[in-house]
Design an enzyme around this catalytic site. Structure first.
Site, PDB file in Angstrom:
ATOM      1  N   TYR A 272     -14.446   7.323 -14.514  1.00 19.99           N
ATOM      2  CA  TYR A 272     -14.629   5.953 -13.596  1.00 19.99           C
ATOM      3  C   TYR A 272     -14.913   4.837 -14.171  1.00 19.99           C
ATOM      4  O   TYR A 272     -14.892   3.639 -14.072  1.00 19.99           O
ATOM      5  CB  TYR A 272     -15.314   6.235 -12.266  1.00 19.99           C
ATOM      6  CG  TYR A 272     -15.124   5.085 -11.244  1.00 19.99           C
ATOM      7  CD1 TYR A 272     -13.801   4.645 -10.702  1.00 19.99           C
ATOM      8  CD2 TYR A 272     -16.398   4.552 -10.678  1.00 19.99           C
ATOM      9  CE1 TYR A 272     -13.779   3.760  -9.615  1.00 19.99           C
ATOM     10  CE2 TYR A 272     -16.247   3.565  -9.702  1.00 19.99           C
ATOM     11  CZ  TYR A 272     -14.908   3.151  -9.209  1.00 19.99           C
ATOM     12  OH  TYR A 272     -14.806   1.968  -8.344  1.00 19.99           O
TER      13      TYR A 272
ATOM     14  N   LYS B 152     -13.210   1.372 -15.108  1.00 20.09           N
ATOM     15  CA  LYS B 152     -13.414   0.032 -14.432  1.00 20.09           C
ATOM     16  C   LYS B 152     -13.755  -0.905 -15.540  1.00 20.09           C
ATOM     17  O   LYS B 152     -13.682  -2.044 -15.416  1.00 20.09           O
ATOM     18  CB  LYS B 152     -14.688  -0.006 -13.480  1.00 20.09           C
ATOM     19  CG  LYS B 152     -14.295   0.851 -12.161  1.00 20.09           C
ATOM     20  CD  LYS B 152     -12.929  -0.048 -11.705  1.00 20.09           C
ATOM     21  CE  LYS B 152     -12.557   0.455 -10.222  1.00 20.09           C
ATOM     22  NZ  LYS B 152     -11.238  -0.063  -9.632  1.00 20.09           N
TER      23      LYS B 152
ATOM     24  N   ASP C 279       0.964  -1.136  -0.048  1.00 19.47           N
ATOM     25  CA  ASP C 279       0.042  -0.063  -0.080  1.00 19.47           C
ATOM     26  C   ASP C 279       0.772   1.134   0.172  1.00 19.47           C
ATOM     27  O   ASP C 279       2.069   1.092   0.683  1.00 19.47           O
ATOM     28  CB  ASP C 279      -0.886   0.051   1.304  1.00 19.47           C
ATOM     29  CG  ASP C 279      -2.026   0.925   1.152  1.00 19.47           C
ATOM     30  OD1 ASP C 279      -3.553  -0.090   0.948  1.00 19.47           O
ATOM     31  OD2 ASP C 279      -2.051   2.150   1.057  1.00 19.47           O
TER      32      ASP C 279
HETATM   33  N1  LIG Z   1     -15.907  -0.028  -1.842  1.00 22.16           N
HETATM   34  C1  LIG Z   1     -16.917   0.184  -2.824  1.00 22.16           C
HETATM   35  O1  LIG Z   1     -18.186   0.625  -2.505  1.00 22.16           O
HETATM   36  C2  LIG Z   1     -16.483  -0.236  -4.131  1.00 22.16           C
HETATM   37  C3  LIG Z   1     -17.569  -0.268  -5.028  1.00 22.16           C
HETATM   38  C4  LIG Z   1     -16.987  -0.563  -6.464  1.00 22.16           C
HETATM   39  C5  LIG Z   1     -15.762  -0.687  -6.675  1.00 22.16           C
HETATM   40  N2  LIG Z   1     -14.594  -0.711  -5.749  1.00 22.16           N
HETATM   41  C6  LIG Z   1     -13.322  -1.081  -5.903  1.00 22.16           C
HETATM   42  O2  LIG Z   1     -12.756  -1.670  -5.021  1.00 22.16           O
HETATM   43  C7  LIG Z   1     -11.433  -1.568  -4.737  1.00 22.16           C
HETATM   44  C8  LIG Z   1     -11.413  -1.552  -3.356  1.00 22.16           C
HETATM   45  O3  LIG Z   1     -12.063  -0.510  -2.985  1.00 22.16           O
HETATM   46  P1  LIG Z   1     -12.068   0.053  -1.240  1.00 22.16           P
HETATM   47  O4  LIG Z   1     -13.442   0.856  -0.926  1.00 22.16           O
HETATM   48  O5  LIG Z   1     -11.691  -1.182  -0.454  1.00 22.16           O
HETATM   49  O6  LIG Z   1     -10.752   1.063  -1.374  1.00 22.16           O
HETATM   50  P2  LIG Z   1     -10.074   1.715  -0.236  1.00 22.16           P
HETATM   51  O7  LIG Z   1     -10.108   3.174  -0.543  1.00 22.16           O
HETATM   52  O8  LIG Z   1     -10.725   1.577   1.189  1.00 22.16           O
HETATM   53  O9  LIG Z   1      -8.741   1.118  -0.241  1.00 22.16           O
HETATM   54  C9  LIG Z   1      -7.991   1.422  -1.293  1.00 22.16           C
HETATM   55  C10 LIG Z   1      -6.370   1.161  -0.600  1.00 22.16           C
HETATM   56  O10 LIG Z   1      -5.369   1.402  -1.927  1.00 22.16           O
HETATM   57  C11 LIG Z   1      -4.388   2.350  -1.360  1.00 22.16           C
HETATM   58  N3  LIG Z   1      -3.742   2.977  -2.566  1.00 22.16           N
HETATM   59  C12 LIG Z   1      -4.685   4.221  -3.171  1.00 22.16           C
HETATM   60  N4  LIG Z   1      -3.505   4.559  -4.140  1.00 22.16           N
HETATM   61  C13 LIG Z   1      -2.482   3.778  -4.195  1.00 22.16           C
HETATM   62  C14 LIG Z   1      -1.317   3.482  -4.819  1.00 22.16           C
HETATM   63  N5  LIG Z   1      -1.103   4.628  -5.752  1.00 22.16           N
HETATM   64  N6  LIG Z   1      -0.346   2.808  -4.482  1.00 22.16           N
HETATM   65  C15 LIG Z   1      -0.519   1.903  -3.238  1.00 22.16           C
HETATM   66  N7  LIG Z   1      -1.640   1.953  -2.670  1.00 22.16           N
HETATM   67  C16 LIG Z   1      -2.643   2.765  -3.127  1.00 22.16           C
HETATM   68  C17 LIG Z   1      -5.026   3.272  -0.290  1.00 22.16           C
HETATM   69  O11 LIG Z   1      -4.118   3.777   0.557  1.00 22.16           O
HETATM   70  C18 LIG Z   1      -6.179   2.269   0.288  1.00 22.16           C
HETATM   71  O12 LIG Z   1      -5.546   1.399   1.405  1.00 22.16           O
HETATM   72  C19 LIG Z   1     -11.031  -0.331  -5.336  1.00 22.16           C
HETATM   73  O13 LIG Z   1     -10.493  -0.612  -6.805  1.00 22.16           O
HETATM   74  C20 LIG Z   1     -12.381   0.343  -5.782  1.00 22.16           C
HETATM   75  O14 LIG Z   1     -12.683   1.177  -7.070  1.00 22.16           O
HETATM   76  C21 LIG Z   1     -15.304  -0.284  -4.250  1.00 22.16           C
END
Ligand SMILES: NC(=O)c1ccc[n+]([C@@H]2O[C@H](COP(=O)([O-])OP(=O)(O)OC[C@H]3O[C@@H](n4cnc5c(N)ncnc54)[C@H](O)[C@@H]3O)[C@@H](O)[C@H]2O)c1
Length: 259
Positions: free
Chosen positions: A162, A166, A38
C-alpha cells in the site's frame, strides 16, 4: 465557498461512499455537473439522487479496473454533458486488514501486491488515460488523485504494498503534471491521514479504546480527519483559484506527516 465557474463537468470515481461522495456533496451547490461512478451502481445512483440537483448529476456503475468500461464511462460523460472539465480519482485502499493489519514483507501474499497496485495505481492510470483527450478537447482541465500518508511517509495500516502504491500515485501525479501543463491541464493529489469515511469509521468503532488512544497520540491534532476536510482540499484543486498549482501533493493529516 471557493470560486468555481458553474457548469463545469467533473467526473468522480468511487463516489458511492467516502471521499468521492463527500466531494460530490461540496460540488453540487456550486453549480458543477457531476458524473459519479462506482462499481457499486446502486450506491452511486443513491449519491446522485441525494444531491438533489436533478439531471445535473448522473450515477454510473463502472469498474475502473476494466479498460473498456473506463473508456465507455468517459464517452457517456461527454455524450451526456458535451464536455469534461475535471477528473477526481478516489478509488483505492489497502487490503482491508485494519489498524493492526500492516503485514511484513515475508507475510505478504504475492497476489496482494498486484491487487493493491491495480486498485490504487492502475485505476488512476486508466481513468487519466481515458479522460485526458476529453479534457484537452475542453481547452484544459483538472485532475485530482488520491495518495495517502502511507505514500508520503510510512503506513501503520496497510503494509509495504500500500505504501509503495500510494507513493507511485505521487510520482505519476508529478509526471502527468509536467507533461500536461502545456495543455492547460493541472494534475495534483491529496494525501490523507486516517479519515473517518464510512469504511474507516466502521473499523475505528470496533477498536479497543487503548489502541485508539495510541493511534491518536501520534497525530498532533489529536483526532482523525473528517471526510469533508479531505474533500475541501480536492475542491480547492478544482476551483478557479488553483489554475497555477500543478504537480502538488497536499497532505491532509492533522500534522501526522509534515513535508
Ligand atoms: N479513509 C482513510 O482513512 C484514507 C487514508 C488514506 C488514504 N485514503 C485513500 O482515500 C481514497 C478514498 O478512501 P475512502 O476511505 O473514502 O474509501 P471508501 O472505501 O470509503 O470508498 C471507495 C469507493 O470506491 C469504490 N470502488 C472500489 N473499487 C472500485 C472499482 N474497481 N471500480 C469502481 N469503484 C470502486 C467502492 O465501492 C467505494 O464506494 C482511497 O484511495 C484511499 O486509499 C483513505
Amino acid at each position: 465557498m471557493l470560486p468555481f465557474t458553474p457548469g463545469k463537468v467533473i467526473l468522480i470515481t468511487g463516489a458511492a461512499l467516502g471521499l468521492g461522495r463527500a466531494t460530490a456533496k461540496l460540488l453540487a451547490p456550486v453549480g458543477a455537473r457531476l458524473v459519479l461512478v462506482d462499481r457499486d451502481g446502486e450506491g452511486v445512483r443513491r449519491t446522485a439522487a441525494e444531491l438533489g440537483i436533478g439531471d445535473r448529476a448522473i450515477g454510473l456503475e463502472v469498474n475502473v479496473l476494466d479498460w473498456e468500461q473506463v473508456q465507455a464511462m468517459v464517452t457517456t460523460a461527454v455524450h451526456r454533458f458535451d464536455r469534461l472539465d475535471g477528473l477526481v480519482n478516489t478509488v483505492g485502499g489497502s487490503s482491508g486488514h485494519g489498524v493492526r493489519g500492516a503485514r511484513s514483507i515475508e507475510e505478504l501474499d504475492l497476489a496482494d501486491w498486484d491487487r493493491t497496485f491495480d486498485l490504487n495505481v492502475k485505476s488512476v492510470f486508466y481513468c487519466c488515460r481515458a479522460a485526458i483527450p476529453a479534457l484537452r478537447a475542453a481547452g484544459g482541465g483538472r485532475i485530482v488523485n488520491t495518495s495517502s500518508v502511507a505514500g508520503r511517509s510510512q503506513s501503520q495500516l496497510g503494509g509495504p504494498q500500500y505504501a509503495a502504491a500510494k507513493a507511485a500515485v505521487v510520482g505519476f501525479t508529478r509526471q502527468l503534471a509536467f507533461q500536461l501543463a502545456k495543455d492547460n491541464i493541472t494534475v495534483n493529489a491529496v494525501a490523507p491521514g486516517p479519515t473517518l469515511s464510512e469504511r474507516v469509521s466502521a473499523i475505528w468503532d470496533k477498536r479497543p479504546d487503548e489502541e485508539r488512544q495510541e493511534i491518536l497520540s501520534r497525530i498532533p491534532a489529536g483526532r482523525l480527519g473528517e471526510v469533508d476536510e479531505l474533500a475541501g482540499a480536492v475542491v480547492y484543486f478544482l476551483s478557479d483559484l488553483a489554475g497555477y498549482v500543478t504537480g502538488h501533493t497536499l497532505d491532509v493529516n492533522g500534522g501526522l506527516y509534515m513535508d
